[in-house]
Design an enzyme around this catalytic site. Structure first.
Site, mmCIF file in Angstrom:
data_model
loop_
_atom_site.group_PDB
_atom_site.id
_atom_site.type_symbol
_atom_site.label_atom_id
_atom_site.label_comp_id
_atom_site.label_asym_id
_atom_site.label_seq_id
_atom_site.Cartn_x
_atom_site.Cartn_y
_atom_site.Cartn_z
ATOM 1 N N HIS A 56 0.855 -1.180 0.000
ATOM 2 C CA HIS A 56 0.000 0.000 0.000
ATOM 3 C C HIS A 56 0.896 1.237 0.000
ATOM 4 C CE1 HIS A 56 -3.785 -2.017 1.960
ATOM 5 N NE2 HIS A 56 -3.257 -2.760 0.992
ATOM 6 N N GLU A 58 0.956 3.834 1.825
ATOM 7 C CA GLU A 58 1.426 4.203 3.164
ATOM 8 C C GLU A 58 2.592 3.334 3.610
ATOM 9 O OE1 GLU A 58 -1.722 3.527 2.107
ATOM 10 O OE2 GLU A 58 -3.134 4.000 3.708
ATOM 11 N N CYS A 86 -6.110 1.775 5.918
ATOM 12 C CA CYS A 86 -6.711 0.547 6.405
ATOM 13 C C CYS A 86 -6.092 0.206 7.771
ATOM 14 C CB CYS A 86 -6.469 -0.592 5.408
ATOM 15 S SG CYS A 86 -4.736 -1.122 5.300
ATOM 16 N N CYS A 89 -2.254 -0.429 7.646
ATOM 17 C CA CYS A 89 -1.463 0.798 7.499
ATOM 18 C C CYS A 89 -1.535 1.651 8.762
ATOM 19 C CB CYS A 89 -1.919 1.583 6.269
ATOM 20 S SG CYS A 89 -1.546 0.715 4.721
#
Length: 153
Positions: A56, A58, A86, A89
């Protein structure tokens, strides 16, 4: 915060999100600024490209910024991301001790900050960053809406 103003940092995150969408990734982008406002890392989602569910935006900027500063702690740093992180993260944000999280669009389905797991609300959260939502929300939501609309048709 010296260096980039918040609007410029979110604009950079939106650029990363657009580039991710152009690669066929879910269009989420992130920028991590150091305590002095310098850009430590920027990235967009790369889960499909890397065949890595943890890639992701992040996670990628946290990894790159930690490598850049030579520490697992990002004390005093600010993370700008186009979508509410999410739970995975959010946990990484807490573990890295990111001081400030600024995000664009809320994610009622998979978010882990204001929705779902609400990671920073748990007593087990070792660190809770300052959280600012809704920055660049319209642009971030439009990128996501357009991306998923193209998938359907």
């Amino acid at each position: 915060m010296n260096g980039f103003p918040a609007s410029q940092a979110m604009a950079m995150a939106l650029e990363e999100a657009a580039a991710a969408g152009a690669r066929g990734e879910v269009p989420v982008g992130a920028v991590l600024l150091g305590p002095d406002g310098t850009v430590l890392a920027r990235a967009g989602n790369r889960t499909r490209e890397r065949a890595d569910p943890t890639a992701h935006a992040e996670m990628l900027v946290i990894r790159d910024a930690c490598a850049a500063v030579g520490s697992e702690r990002l004390t005093g740093c600010s993370l700008f991301v186009t979508l509410e992180p999410c739970a995975m993260c959010a946990a990484a944000i807490a573990a890295a001790r990111v001081a400030r999280l600024v995000f664009g669009a809320e994610d009622p389905k998979s978010g882990g900050v204001l929705h779902g797991a609400r990671v920073f609300s748990h007593p087990q959260a070792h660190h809770v960053p300052e959280v600012v939502g809704g920055v660049g929300e319209a642009a971030a939501a439009a990128l996501l809406r357009d991306f998923f609309m193209r998938l359907r048709f």
